[in-house]
Design an enzyme around this catalytic site. Structure first.
Site, PDB file in Angstrom:
ATOM      1  N   GLY A 220       0.806  -1.211   0.000  1.00 39.68           N
ATOM      2  CA  GLY A 220       0.000   0.000   0.000  1.00 39.68           C
ATOM      3  C   GLY A 220       0.834   1.254   0.000  1.00 39.68           C
ATOM      4  O   GLY A 220       1.948   1.307  -0.522  1.00 39.68           O
ATOM      5  N   GLU A 262       0.925  11.372 -13.555  1.00 37.81           N
ATOM      6  CA  GLU A 262      -0.249  11.332 -14.437  1.00 37.81           C
ATOM      7  C   GLU A 262      -1.441  11.070 -13.541  1.00 37.81           C
ATOM      8  O   GLU A 262      -1.588   9.980 -12.981  1.00 37.81           O
ATOM      9  CB  GLU A 262      -0.073  10.231 -15.486  1.00 37.81           C
ATOM     10  CG  GLU A 262      -0.949  10.428 -16.714  1.00 37.81           C
ATOM     11  CD  GLU A 262      -2.393  10.015 -16.487  1.00 37.81           C
ATOM     12  OE1 GLU A 262      -3.240  10.915 -16.274  1.00 37.81           O
ATOM     13  OE2 GLU A 262      -2.673   8.815 -16.509  1.00 37.81           O
ATOM     14  N   LEU A 263      -2.306  12.076 -13.387  1.00 40.66           N
ATOM     15  CA  LEU A 263      -3.298  12.074 -12.314  1.00 40.66           C
ATOM     16  C   LEU A 263      -4.723  12.042 -12.859  1.00 40.66           C
ATOM     17  O   LEU A 263      -4.979  11.498 -13.914  1.00 40.66           O
ATOM     18  CB  LEU A 263      -3.044  13.293 -11.422  1.00 40.66           C
ATOM     19  CG  LEU A 263      -1.589  13.444 -10.948  1.00 40.66           C
ATOM     20  CD1 LEU A 263      -1.407  14.709 -10.120  1.00 40.66           C
ATOM     21  CD2 LEU A 263      -1.136  12.211 -10.174  1.00 40.66           C
ATOM     22  N   GLY A 264      -5.638  12.599 -12.113  1.00 39.53           N
ATOM     23  CA  GLY A 264      -7.051  12.486 -12.449  1.00 39.53           C
ATOM     24  C   GLY A 264      -7.481  13.413 -13.567  1.00 39.53           C
ATOM     25  O   GLY A 264      -6.692  14.152 -14.153  1.00 39.53           O
ATOM     26  N   GLU A 390     -14.056  14.461 -10.245  1.00 39.28           N
ATOM     27  CA  GLU A 390     -13.826  13.256 -11.035  1.00 39.28           C
ATOM     28  C   GLU A 390     -14.615  12.126 -10.381  1.00 39.28           C
ATOM     29  O   GLU A 390     -14.333  11.731  -9.249  1.00 39.28           O
ATOM     30  CB  GLU A 390     -12.348  12.908 -11.070  1.00 39.28           C
ATOM     31  CG  GLU A 390     -12.063  11.653 -11.885  1.00 39.28           C
ATOM     32  CD  GLU A 390     -10.597  11.257 -11.875  1.00 39.28           C
ATOM     33  OE1 GLU A 390     -10.111  10.785 -12.916  1.00 39.28           O
ATOM     34  OE2 GLU A 390      -9.948  11.407 -10.830  1.00 39.28           O
TER      35      GLU A 390
END
Length: 495
Positions: A220, A262-264, A390
């Site tokens: 995690g 590289e995100l939402g 999002e």
């Protein structure tokens, strides 16, 4: 798994005795943090177990990768290219087996699973050209010397990949990083650690990658943090949520690491006057509902000219109502399950809160366990959650506009800037596209698309720009620039 499937697996790429309940630190081995069950979101059945790494496992993996990387960087370009080409061939050879896991572990429908294995092969073939790509420049100099800027491998790359396209979003960083002479620590999402991690390790093992260059550390957030803070890791390639990406970026900055994020997204699809409403609704449905909307590029905001609005809403609502939802492992369906109950709770709360605030449901809004019905929302205002956030679920919020300036303002109002689709007359679309900040723009296409050779990335809350795909982006992401000079004789100095 059927008897036939089980029998074929015994001699296959993903033969379980090799990797089940294990991580990969130089070899398949038990993780110090025990094991974790891999559960199919479609059936709720336990598919297998994976090993779970400790922070100490990450430290061992990073040190070993750093040692192995030096020899790998010295290998000839052809040596490295050959491994990548063989990996691409192996993805094609073992496509059906890997797709079996993508359907069951990630909840992918069959065409989406096929798309991922095809993309993995393409990423490796594309990366196989990187070792022989020009890697520097000859620079002018005021001194009596030759002066060069050359690209050198960064060293050890940490790749942290998400659950939604677990294979593609691992390989798109692993393949070019290896091709350019680096070693890699890979941490897939623990919910999709077989198709996003084990499969990648096994392919490169079989492709002849030397030991130590690719390590698999499952876990995690603590394991992600351990990768970012390991001294040997010089670059982080992260794909995931904006909230998690901020933490990765902050930790990377503290440790002077380059972080590619590289995100939402909350991508807009603009439907201009004169567009065919039926074809536009088909594009919009694909953009919002593919893989249950669990895509960073998913169409999160439908902006439709008022002259087409009623027809568009009717058409996309009809498509949503008729789309089948179920377990893709046992049924031929259009949509599979959401990945887990945490994601379900988020999607349901966004839809419920938006309806409570005054929006109308034109379709969907219900779920049966993790199977969420394709949903169309209308009568929206810009402050509603489904418009602002999002959703990462199969939800299509639709709003009308009357003039291009209004569409421009609505599209620009988001903090995200990943992908933009504009449907209609090309000249008008081009004028809008020039004024809407976005890492990706598609005219007369919806918002979800990717190819191995194109630069991919977003701006604003969607990330740090194009850091994936294409020779220029990959070389920039996974190498360092070094200044090198050479003189015919030792220089004279005044000391």
């Amino acid at each position: 798994m059927t008897v036939t499937e089980a029998a074929s697996e015994a001699a296959a790429l993903l033969d379980r005795p090799r990797w089940e309940g294990k991580i990969f630190v130089d070899a398949w081995t038990a993780g110090e943090a025990g094991t974790r069950s891999v559960v199919s979101p479609g059936s709720g059945q336990t598919l297998t177990t994976i090993g779970v790494s400790s922070v100490n496992d990450v430290r061992r993996a990073a040190k070993s990768a750093s040692r192995a990387q030096l020899d790998w960087a010295r290998r000839t370009p052809e040596d490295r290219a050959a491994v990548l080409r063989r990996a691409g061939e192996l993805w094609q050879q073992h496509a059906q087996e890997v797709q079996w896991w993508l359907v069951r572990e990630a909840g992918s429908v069959a065409p989406k699973a096929w798309l991922e294995t095809s993309a993995a092969a393409a990423e490796c073939f594309e990366a196989s050209a990187l070792p022989t790509h020009p890697c520097g420049d000859v620079l002018p100099s005021n001194g009596d010397r030759w002066s060069f800027a050359r690209r050198r491998p960064a060293g050890v790359i940490g790749v942290i990949a998400p659950f939604n396209f677990p294979l593609t979003l691992s390989v798109r960083s692993v393949a070019p990083a290896l091709a350019l002479g680096n070693a890699v620590l890979l941490k897939p999402d623990p919910r999709t650690a077989v198709c996003g991690g084990v499969a990648v390790l096994r392919i490169f093992e079989e492709a002849g990658l030397p030991p130590g260059l690719l390590q698999l550390v499952n876990g995690g957030g603590d394991i992600g943090e351990a990768i970012v803070t390991a001294p040997e890791v010089r670059v982080i390639s992260f794909t995931g949520s904006t909230a998690a990406g901020r933490k990765v970026g902050e930790a990377g900055a503290r440790h002077l690491k380059r972080t590619h994020l590289e995100l939402g997204g909350n991508s807009a699809l603009i439907v201009l006057p004169g567009a065919d409403p039926a074809r536009a609704a088909s594009a919009g449905a694909f953009g919002s509902f593919l893989h249950q909307g669990q895509i960073c590029m998913a169409t999160g905001r439908h902006l439709v000219h008022e002259s087409l609005y009623d027809d568009y809403v009717a058409a996309i609502a009809e498509k949503a109502t008729r789309m089948t939802v179920g377990d893709p492992a046992t049924e031929t369906v259009a949509l599979g399950p959401l990945i887990d109950h945490t994601q379900l709770a988020h999607v349901a709360s966004v839809v419920d809160d938006t309806v409570a605030a005054g929006a109308a449901l034109a379709a969907g809004g219900t779920h049966n366990g993790l199977f969420f019905a394709p949903t169309v929302l209308t009568e929206l205002t810009t402050d509603m959650r489904a418009w602002q956030e999002e959703v990462f679920g199969p939800v299509a919020p639709v709003m009308s506009f009357s003039a291009p300036e209004e569409a421009l303002d609505l599209a620009r109002s988001s903090e995200y800037g990943l992908s933009l689709g504009i449907l209609g007359e090309v000249g008008a679309a081009m004028r809008l596209a020039d004024d809407i900040p976005s890492g990706i723009v598609h005219i007369n296409e919806q918002t979800v698309a990717d190819e191995a050779h194109i630069p991919f990335g977003g701006i604003g809350n969607s990330g740090t720009g194009a850091r994936f795909g294409g020779a220029a982006a990959n070389i920039d992401a996974f190498t360092e620039t070094q200044w090198l000079t050479a003189r015919p004789d030792i220089a004279c100095y005044p000391f």
